[in-house]
Design a protein around this motif. Structure first.
Motif, PDB file in Angstrom:
ATOM      1  N   GLY A 379     -25.462  24.217  19.945  1.00 18.05           N
ATOM      2  CA  GLY A 379     -25.028  24.781  21.203  1.00 18.05           C
ATOM      3  C   GLY A 379     -23.986  23.896  21.858  1.00 18.05           C
ATOM      4  N   ASP A 380     -23.781  24.117  23.141  1.00 12.40           N
ATOM      5  CA  ASP A 380     -22.762  23.382  23.882  1.00 12.40           C
ATOM      6  C   ASP A 380     -23.008  21.874  23.861  1.00 12.40           C
ATOM      7  N   TYR A 381     -24.259  21.462  24.040  1.00 10.51           N
ATOM      8  CA  TYR A 381     -24.560  20.030  24.043  1.00 10.51           C
ATOM      9  C   TYR A 381     -24.250  19.410  22.687  1.00 10.51           C
ATOM     10  N   ALA A 382     -24.638  20.097  21.616  1.00 10.39           N
ATOM     11  CA  ALA A 382     -24.400  19.571  20.276  1.00 10.39           C
ATOM     12  C   ALA A 382     -22.907  19.441  19.985  1.00 10.39           C
ATOM     13  N   VAL A 383     -22.117  20.448  20.401  1.00  8.94           N
ATOM     14  CA  VAL A 383     -20.673  20.408  20.160  1.00  8.94           C
ATOM     15  C   VAL A 383     -20.050  19.184  20.826  1.00  8.94           C
ATOM     16  N   ASN A 384     -20.520  18.862  22.016  1.00 15.24           N
ATOM     17  CA  ASN A 384     -19.916  17.779  22.779  1.00 15.24           C
ATOM     18  C   ASN A 384     -20.454  16.402  22.442  1.00 15.24           C
ATOM     19  N   HIS A 385     -21.631  16.330  21.841  1.00 13.78           N
ATOM     20  CA  HIS A 385     -22.265  15.033  21.668  1.00 13.78           C
ATOM     21  C   HIS A 385     -22.795  14.800  20.248  1.00 13.78           C
ATOM     22  N   SER A 386     -22.406  15.636  19.300  1.00 13.26           N
ATOM     23  CA  SER A 386     -22.947  15.524  17.946  1.00 13.26           C
ATOM     24  C   SER A 386     -21.859  15.650  16.898  1.00 13.26           C
ATOM     25  N   VAL A 387     -22.201  15.216  15.695  1.00 11.75           N
ATOM     26  CA  VAL A 387     -21.377  15.483  14.521  1.00 11.75           C
ATOM     27  C   VAL A 387     -22.240  16.165  13.472  1.00 11.75           C
ATOM     28  N   ASN A 388     -21.592  16.733  12.498  1.00  8.42           N
ATOM     29  CA  ASN A 388     -22.249  17.500  11.453  1.00  8.42           C
ATOM     30  C   ASN A 388     -22.307  16.659  10.180  1.00  8.42           C
ATOM     31  N   ILE A 389     -23.482  16.610   9.533  1.00  8.68           N
ATOM     32  CA  ILE A 389     -23.608  15.779   8.331  1.00  8.68           C
ATOM     33  C   ILE A 389     -22.706  16.274   7.208  1.00  8.68           C
ATOM     34  N   TYR A 390     -22.316  17.535   7.247  1.00  8.58           N
ATOM     35  CA  TYR A 390     -21.431  18.085   6.215  1.00  8.58           C
ATOM     36  C   TYR A 390     -19.984  17.672   6.478  1.00  8.58           C
ATOM     37  N   SER A 391     -19.452  18.054   7.643  1.00  7.34           N
ATOM     38  CA  SER A 391     -18.038  17.805   7.924  1.00  7.34           C
ATOM     39  C   SER A 391     -17.759  16.329   8.185  1.00  7.34           C
ATOM     40  N   GLU A 392     -18.581  15.687   9.010  1.00 15.11           N
ATOM     41  CA  GLU A 392     -18.353  14.265   9.278  1.00 15.11           C
ATOM     42  C   GLU A 392     -18.730  13.430   8.062  1.00 15.11           C
ATOM     43  N   GLY A 393     -19.753  13.883   7.314  1.00 10.90           N
ATOM     44  CA  GLY A 393     -20.115  13.206   6.071  1.00 10.90           C
ATOM     45  C   GLY A 393     -19.007  13.286   5.041  1.00 10.90           C
ATOM     46  N   TYR A 394     -18.282  14.408   5.020  1.00  9.36           N
ATOM     47  CA  TYR A 394     -17.101  14.554   4.157  1.00  9.36           C
ATOM     48  C   TYR A 394     -16.094  13.466   4.488  1.00  9.36           C
ATOM     49  N   LEU A 395     -15.775  13.292   5.784  1.00  7.12           N
ATOM     50  CA  LEU A 395     -14.744  12.332   6.180  1.00  7.12           C
ATOM     51  C   LEU A 395     -15.198  10.896   5.969  1.00  7.12           C
ATOM     52  N   ALA A 396     -16.484  10.616   6.196  1.00  7.53           N
ATOM     53  CA  ALA A 396     -17.000   9.279   5.904  1.00  7.53           C
ATOM     54  C   ALA A 396     -16.910   8.993   4.410  1.00  7.53           C
ATOM     55  N   SER A 397     -17.172   9.999   3.591  1.00  8.60           N
ATOM     56  CA  SER A 397     -17.065   9.851   2.131  1.00  8.60           C
ATOM     57  C   SER A 397     -15.623   9.601   1.720  1.00  8.60           C
ATOM     58  N   MET A 398     -14.706  10.308   2.360  1.00 10.53           N
ATOM     59  CA  MET A 398     -13.284  10.120   2.056  1.00 10.53           C
ATOM     60  C   MET A 398     -12.828   8.715   2.441  1.00 10.53           C
ATOM     61  N   ALA A 399     -13.242   8.257   3.612  1.00  8.51           N
ATOM     62  CA  ALA A 399     -12.882   6.901   4.041  1.00  8.51           C
ATOM     63  C   ALA A 399     -13.450   5.867   3.083  1.00  8.51           C
ATOM     64  N   LEU A 400     -14.681   6.094   2.626  1.00  3.99           N
ATOM     65  CA  LEU A 400     -15.305   5.164   1.685  1.00  3.99           C
ATOM     66  C   LEU A 400     -14.596   5.206   0.339  1.00  3.99           C
ATOM     67  N   ASP A 401     -14.210   6.378  -0.100  1.00  2.00           N
ATOM     68  CA  ASP A 401     -13.489   6.527  -1.365  1.00  2.00           C
ATOM     69  C   ASP A 401     -12.177   5.742  -1.324  1.00  2.00           C
ATOM     70  N   PHE A 402     -11.421   5.908  -0.241  1.00  4.34           N
ATOM     71  CA  PHE A 402     -10.140   5.211  -0.119  1.00  4.34           C
ATOM     72  C   PHE A 402     -10.341   3.706  -0.063  1.00  4.34           C
ATOM     73  N   SER A 403     -11.437   3.280   0.571  1.00  4.64           N
ATOM     74  CA  SER A 403     -11.717   1.849   0.656  1.00  4.64           C
ATOM     75  C   SER A 403     -12.047   1.272  -0.714  1.00  4.64           C
ATOM     76  N   VAL A 404     -12.854   1.986  -1.495  1.00  6.22           N
ATOM     77  CA  VAL A 404     -13.218   1.516  -2.835  1.00  6.22           C
ATOM     78  C   VAL A 404     -11.984   1.484  -3.739  1.00  6.22           C
ATOM     79  N   LEU A 405     -11.165   2.518  -3.667  1.00  2.00           N
ATOM     80  CA  LEU A 405      -9.937   2.543  -4.462  1.00  2.00           C
ATOM     81  C   LEU A 405      -9.057   1.344  -4.136  1.00  2.00           C
ATOM     82  N   GLN A 406      -8.887   1.074  -2.871  1.00  2.00           N
ATOM     83  CA  GLN A 406      -8.039  -0.042  -2.454  1.00  2.00           C
ATOM     84  C   GLN A 406      -8.644  -1.379  -2.841  1.00  2.00           C
ATOM     85  N   ASP A 407      -9.939  -1.558  -2.581  1.00  2.00           N
ATOM     86  CA  ASP A 407     -10.586  -2.844  -2.827  1.00  2.00           C
ATOM     87  C   ASP A 407     -10.767  -3.156  -4.311  1.00  2.00           C
ATOM     88  N   SER A 408     -10.730  -2.117  -5.153  1.00  2.00           N
ATOM     89  CA  SER A 408     -10.885  -2.345  -6.598  1.00  2.00           C
ATOM     90  C   SER A 408      -9.561  -2.237  -7.336  1.00  2.00           C
TER      91      SER A 408
END
Length: 610
Positions: A379-408
């Motif tokens: 609802g409205d509260y969730a939209v303003n104060h929450s993230v979604n494990i699917y969409s935000e988890g996608y972006l966290a995974s992408m950030a981690l992927d880029f970090s591993v690629l760079q660090d290795s």
């Protein structure tokens, strides 16, 4: 003569010794689909001889793949229990999904109950005159005492029906068998009037079962599922199954999908298959669920091992289970040649926009979102104060992927993390945060606790241009970007009303004191309609102050809103000017395909066909 206390103790000890170990025999299930038009079936379960003084039987309060407690047992009526001679046994309802049966002496126990099955949208159970979809978590009770016993399932179905499941087949066309209840609960059954196809890929057998009429092309779907099924080596080095079943429902509105041990159920409205955008949604879902066969079903976080079917299964790593699966799903399609690079980046650009427009990304971390998934709403509260494990988890995974690629130095990627999880933490093991961090350190030689704290344990915000530039990419709204008005509010979209569904945190409507549930009446004193809502605000420019008249808690009031600006047009991801060799190498290590742009930064392949 009353027994002495010693006699009582001795008797009690003997009773305890006798009523302890279960016999090792099968649990037999029978489902009689006797009133399909009314969504009804009669279920009977035969448990082996038990020496316990009580037998507890349960129906799960949630189903795998959906991390929320559901009113599953509400579909059960006319419960009864009997001993091996058919004599009625006393029982008590002891919890939402629990019945406790009293036993005076050792005996096998038979239970029966009526089942109502009309939860197609939940992908839990559904019976009508054309089919039955039976997920055991919503259909078949179990006893913790016999959870690890072999099970047999036999169906009585209308003439002409065909039955399919990821379970091994039994002695009849409508029977199945499994090693235990955990396999049963993760192996749904599709029985009814359906179309069936099969194929092979990488030495594995696949079934595809279609139920429901629709505008789908069975041959195209089977062809693309064959391509998907051959792409597992993109991440893993072997398969956790010998046979896999794709179940496809063409429905009158229900949608969604759920992963299972060696099968999946995918649902779409019956006429949502033909258009390219609709088809990509379907085939992307199929890719997502296939990846789940490893990520979640073959290995999963500690909090989900073993499944506790009667309680929430808490884990701060659901973003890995779901968000990382979302992250890989389009990559698998890209490598299989089902989608083009242009389509891949269109999807990614849409995810970037959704992230930028989500106020909740400043409030909640993906770890907290994972722990809160069991009680999440949208609802409205969730939209303003929450993230979604699917969409935000996608972006966290992408950030981690880029970090591993760079660090290795491009030697490893996030795919190698999941390969290691599969190799080292197969069920019945489970992995935790430290295990993932240790894998990351092994791959890169660096300590990933600081990265974890920044991107997982607290809210994060990505600089997408900085991130994508490593792969020679950038975001753009075109050569001459324009802006449009941002009101910071949206309508519910129901019944052509003007009820505010969301008011974005710190946006113009929020700053003016508006709230979800307020009803918009007029703009600058003139009536506004639902179909004219967007056009009305096109009359203004960013920075204008506008008077809104609203009903708030049934009281009419005027508020002044200062209109903000937002980009006008569609965000796209394209090449930077003159990408370097290092950027092109990063791109290929990331996605596994060659650089898709020519020297002028234009897509080499511009068609939208696979």
């Amino acid at each position: 003569m009353k027994p002495t206390s010693l006699a009582i103790l001795t008797s009690s000890a003997l009773f305890s010794m006798c009523f302890s170990a279960p016999s090792f025999a099968d649990v037999d299930y029978h489902v009689d689909i006797n009133q399909p038009v009314h969504h009804l079936a009669q279920v009977s379960v035969s448990f082996p001889n038990t020496t316990s003084s009580q037998l507890t039987v349960n129906l799960p309060v949630w189903r795998t793949g959906r991390y929320q407690v559901l009113p599953v047992a509400d579909g059960v009526r006319l419960f009864s229990a009997a001993d091996s001679n058919g004599n009625a046994l006393p029982w008590t309802r002891t919890a939402s999904g629990e019945w406790t049966i009293d036993l005076a002496k050792p005996t096998a126990v038979n239970i029966t109950y009526q089942l109502h099955a009309n939860e197609l949208a939940d992908r839990l159970r559904h019976i009508d005159d054309s089919h039955a979809y039976l997920d055991a978590s919503g259909v078949l009770m179990y006893s913790p005492e016999f959870r690890q016993q072999p099970v047999n399932v036999d169906l009585s179905v209308p003439k002409g029906w065909q039955s399919f499941s990821g379970m091994d087949k039994g002695p009849t066309p409508h029977s199945f068998k499994a090693a235990n209840y955990d396999v049963l609960v993760d192996s749904p059954i599709e029985t009814g009037i359906n179309q069936h196809f099969n194929f092979e890929a990488n030495g594995r057998e696949y079934d595809v079962v279609f139920w429901g009429e629709g505008n789908y092309d069975t041959q195209q779907i089977v062809t693309d599922l064959t391509k998907i099924s051959g792409q597992a080596s993109m991440i893993w080095d072997d398969y956790p199954f010998e046979r896999y079943v794709y179940m496809v429902h063409a429905t009158n509105g229900a949608r969604g999908a759920t992963e299972h041990l060696n099968s999946t159920i995918i649902q779409l409205p019956r006429f949502n298959f033909r258009e390219r955008e609709d088809y990509l949604r379907f085939i992307s879902t199929a890719s997502h669920e296939f990846i789940h066969t490893w990520n979640v079903k073959a290995y999963r976080p500690e909090g989900l091992v073993p499944y506790d079917y009667q309680n929430e299964n808490m884990s701060e790593l659901l973003w890995v289970a779901e968000g990382s699966t979302s992250y890989f799903q389009k990559q698998l399609l890209l490598r299989a040649g089902i989608i083009t690079a242009k389509e891949f980046f269109k999807d990614l650009s849409q995810r970037v926009v959704l992230n930028q427009q989500n106020p909740g990304r400043d409030t909640q971390s993906v770890a907290e979102a994972s722990l809160g998934q069991w009680s999440s709403t949208w609802g409205d509260y969730a939209v303003n104060h929450s993230v979604n494990i699917y969409s935000e988890g996608y972006l966290a995974s992408m950030a981690l992927d880029f970090s591993v690629l760079q660090d290795s130095d491009l030697a490893h990627s996030y795919r190698d993390v999941h390969k290691a999880l599969y190799q080292n933490y197969k069920i019945p093991m489970g992995y935790n945060v430290e295990d993932i961090q240790n894998i990351l350190t092994t791959l890169t030689g660096k300590d990933y606790q600081p990265w974890w704290q920044e991107f997982v344990n607290q809210p994060f915000s990505l600089d997408f241009d900085q991130l994508l530039s490593q792969a020679g990419l950038m975001t753009t709204y075109g050569d001459n970007p324009k802006t449009k008005v941002d009101t910071g509010m949206s309508l519910s979209g129901l019944h052509n009303d003007l009820i505010l569904a969301t008011v974005a945190k710190n946006g113009p409507a929020w700053q003016a004191g508006l709230s979800a549930g307020d009803e918009l009446v007029a703009v600058n004193g003139l009536k506004v309609t639902a179909d004219g809502f967007t056009k009305r605000f096109d009359d203004f420019t960013p920075g204008d102050k506008v008077k809104l008249t609203v009903f708030s808690n049934d009281r009419l009031k005027d508020v002044n809103i200062l209109l903000a600006e937002q980009p006008k047009g569609t965000l796209s991801i394209t090449a930077v000017e003159q990408p370097s060799a290092a950027q092109k190498a990063f791109f290929k290590a990331w996605l596994g395909i060659e650089w898709p742009f020519n020297a002028e930064g234009k897509w080499v392949k511009t068609d939208d066909k696979a």
